[in-house]
Write a protein that holds these residues in place. Sequence first.
Motif, mmCIF file in Angstrom:
data_model
loop_
_atom_site.group_PDB
_atom_site.id
_atom_site.type_symbol
_atom_site.label_atom_id
_atom_site.label_comp_id
_atom_site.label_asym_id
_atom_site.label_seq_id
_atom_site.Cartn_x
_atom_site.Cartn_y
_atom_site.Cartn_z
ATOM 1 N N GLY A 44 0.731 -1.102 0.130
ATOM 2 C CA GLY A 44 -0.008 -0.032 -0.121
ATOM 3 C C GLY A 44 0.768 1.350 0.107
ATOM 4 O O GLY A 44 0.634 2.091 -0.746
ATOM 5 N N GLY A 45 1.799 1.243 0.777
ATOM 6 C CA GLY A 45 2.572 2.312 0.967
ATOM 7 C C GLY A 45 3.621 2.672 -0.421
ATOM 8 O O GLY A 45 3.743 3.692 -0.713
ATOM 9 N N ARG A 67 5.001 8.686 7.519
ATOM 10 C CA ARG A 67 6.386 9.797 7.725
ATOM 11 C C ARG A 67 6.954 9.612 6.031
ATOM 12 O O ARG A 67 7.423 10.941 5.840
ATOM 13 C CB ARG A 67 7.251 9.328 8.800
ATOM 14 N N THR A 68 7.258 8.546 5.610
ATOM 15 C CA THR A 68 8.113 8.494 4.412
ATOM 16 C C THR A 68 7.357 9.306 3.555
ATOM 17 O O THR A 68 7.937 10.145 2.577
ATOM 18 C CB THR A 68 8.310 6.819 4.032
ATOM 19 N N ILE A 69 6.083 9.085 3.163
ATOM 20 C CA ILE A 69 5.287 9.849 2.249
ATOM 21 C C ILE A 69 5.357 11.283 2.435
ATOM 22 O O ILE A 69 5.558 12.013 1.478
ATOM 23 C CB ILE A 69 3.731 9.437 2.309
ATOM 24 N N LEU A 120 7.341 13.645 -0.186
ATOM 25 C CA LEU A 120 6.254 14.944 -0.653
ATOM 26 C C LEU A 120 7.122 16.161 -0.389
ATOM 27 O O LEU A 120 6.852 16.985 -1.599
ATOM 28 C CB LEU A 120 4.743 14.961 0.097
ATOM 29 N N LYS A 121 7.479 16.432 0.600
ATOM 30 C CA LYS A 121 8.358 17.800 0.931
ATOM 31 C C LYS A 121 9.422 17.633 0.118
ATOM 32 O O LYS A 121 9.724 18.715 -0.463
ATOM 33 C CB LYS A 121 8.688 17.717 2.415
ATOM 34 N N LEU A 138 -4.735 16.696 12.009
ATOM 35 C CA LEU A 138 -4.368 18.023 12.289
ATOM 36 C C LEU A 138 -2.887 18.107 12.447
ATOM 37 O O LEU A 138 -2.467 19.165 11.932
ATOM 38 C CB LEU A 138 -5.161 18.602 13.574
ATOM 39 N N SER A 139 -2.164 17.306 12.964
ATOM 40 C CA SER A 139 -0.763 17.322 13.162
ATOM 41 C C SER A 139 -0.078 17.187 11.759
ATOM 42 O O SER A 139 0.868 18.207 11.470
ATOM 43 C CB SER A 139 -0.193 16.262 14.369
ATOM 44 N N ILE A 140 -0.627 16.487 10.844
ATOM 45 C CA ILE A 140 0.009 16.440 9.755
ATOM 46 C C ILE A 140 -0.335 17.827 8.862
ATOM 47 O O ILE A 140 0.614 18.201 8.200
ATOM 48 C CB ILE A 140 -0.663 15.160 8.876
#
Lengths: 365, 367
Positions: A185-186, A219-221, A225-226, A243-245
């Motif tokens: 999935g990841g 986290r990896t994603i 993305l960043k 919300l933290s994301i």
Amino acid sequence: MSTSKQALFTPARVTAEGPPTSSPARVVLSVQDVSISYLAHRGRVRAVSQVSFDLRQGESLALIGESGCGKSTLNLGIIRLLPKTGRVDQGKILYTARDGSIVDVLALSDREMRAFRWGECAMIFQAALNSLNPVIRVRDMVYDTAEAHGRHDRARIRNRMLDLFRKVRLDAERVFNAYPHELSGGMRQRVLLALGVLLNPQVVILDEPTTAVDILTQRTILEVLKDLREAMGFSIIFISHDLSIAAEMADTVATMYAGEIVEIGPVNELFYRPRHAYTLGLLQAVPKLSAGAQDLSSIPGSPPDLIEPPSGCKFHPRCPFATERCRHEPPPLIEDAPGHRVACFESERVLAASGPARQSTHRLD
Amino acid sequence: MEITSTPPVAPSEAQAALARPVAWWHAIRRALTSYTAQTIIQGFFTVWAVMTFTFILIRQMPSNPVQIETERLIREEQLSYEEARSKAAALFEFDPDQPVIEQYLEYLARLIRLDLGKSITSTGTPVMDQILQYLPWTLFSVGLGLLISFTIGIFVGMAMAYWRGGAFDNIVTALASILFGIPNYIIALLIILILGVQLHVFSVANTLGRVDPTIEPGFMLEYIGSILSHAILPVLTYVAATVGGWILTMKSSTLSTLGEEYVTVAHARGLPQRRVLTAYVGRNAMLPLVTRLAISIGFVVGGSVIIEDVYRYRGLGKFLTTAIVARDYTSMQGVFLVIAISVVVANILADLLYGVLDPRVRIGKER
Ligand SMILES: Nc1ncnc2c1ncn2[C@@H]1O[C@H](COP(=O)(O)OP(=O)(O)OP(=O)(O)O)[C@@H](O)[C@H]1O
Ligand SMILES: [Mg+2]
């Protein structure tokens, strides 16, 4: 990495905007007064009502709000892929192409729309696990995508894709030749992410990109993305329940409630000085490892019926700050602080109430 | 794929010689447990079981070939029972009093040598020759019908799903359901009655049979034309009887595929409609139909009995009915065997084809 794709996307100009400005604050996507509804058996579901916002170049906008508040609908409306029962009732979606010309997405022809999708604005869907065709290989989906946008040089496409796969930390060669079911999935989520930026779009919409994966994959994603965003400079519309994301990814946050944007502003403003009771409620519902369970609260009641929404402020039945006025008069979205707009008559009281809570419960970073 | 269990490089010749039988045994075991081998073994077993079952069953039918011939002789040549009986018995190389188990063992012994025996009633003609003579006609007519029907079903079903709720969808759904509900022999009779007798679209007498007997066989336009014109009615019947099922199945399969996320994502990627319809919707929607198609191919041989009778189309089905009426045990047995084999083979083909179309299955099978 920027390629010459402008030639492919040359729809008729709506307005000529003079020469392209190099200012980073250029508005890429301007959603103006958009309403979207679905036809259901009981009547029209007003899934999005009169939503307006501007997305600037390189900006990351997070949409937060409870399930069913119209986040996905709004974004499907932007790329005009609503189901057959859905339609955009009013509003404008203005897109500024790289050459500075502005087009109304809602007025594009089918051909122009196909070029717009993915080429200018890519959307990574909520159900990423199911976003890849199970019977063809990843590479065929890559070539399909590229060829749909007039890129026929397979060797070049392949190199670029492998490059992007490596950027999102995938075993590039293997993934390129794999069938979707051979990927976790990841991995599939990252394949989509990389595929999403293959054509170097200006806007990338991510609909809950991290919900179906574990915390480490998540986290990896976020990190890839960043990285991608840094390297390519696209703007992001980011939908998340977490919300933290949102706090980590976004420059601007918009709170949606029952199809409306009720508060929008810079991330720190919104999270540390919320002026809408619903935003405050969402923030107080966030569990924190450091905080005891007694500090947690949830918003009483449930989201309203979108076929016959409550009068006045749609949030008033659930709002601890509601007054008589809220019951009858819908509050307009007005600028309270610089860049911070809120649709609430009692925003000062909410702000005052959020003061003490701020210290203990919702430190988000 | 499983990891091969061949031992590492043998240190000495003696040890290698010792290890050889073990390696052999492993190789044989691996071959026997491989997917292909198991499929073949299973297929053989199925064919044998069907063969045995039908062997016993057809001998449980009332009367037998000698009895039937005896009755015919009494009826048509006014012989006495005794005379007729001895004449009939002398005519056929078949002893009705031989125990079934003996007959079975004899048959099995011949079958192993791929010998289907000789026809009981057409004395001396090998069953194999008869089957080879009739089978192509059936394969041609039923196969053509199936192919046309499947193709129409795929395209019409997809179109209906795509424009669901529209007039086209509603009308075709109604028609398909009606066709689906009518048995094929009724359709055959209706075609003859309405198109032939009432409307005179064709001459009934000229279209019955499988080819105009006055034309010399050969690769000539006239002969081929005659074959085709005689096949029209059976093929039309097969198509009419099965197309409804294909249409409805394809429609529902396409509907569920259209709801899949990857179809929306394909549109979001800006793919042209044509590409989405073929590689994304069509290919996935067809998966469940492939198995059905292969199973239908298996029944091509057996599914034609009544239709061939109605149209006097002398294919394998007609041959089977004649054999049944005359209680020609060996001929019946031969036809049933051919049917069983074709169903089994078609199923294996379905598996292979499915594997080609669906990569998820392909992987599973290699285990
Ligand atoms: N095809 C449809 N027909 C009718 N109503 C719909 C349809 N799709 C969505 N809705 C309704 O529109 C509203 C908004 O749905 P949407 O999927 O945009 O919510 P969301 O904010 O993305 O929720 P989630 O966080 O659960 O993904 C919901 O009330 C939903 O019931
Ligand atoms: Mg959603």
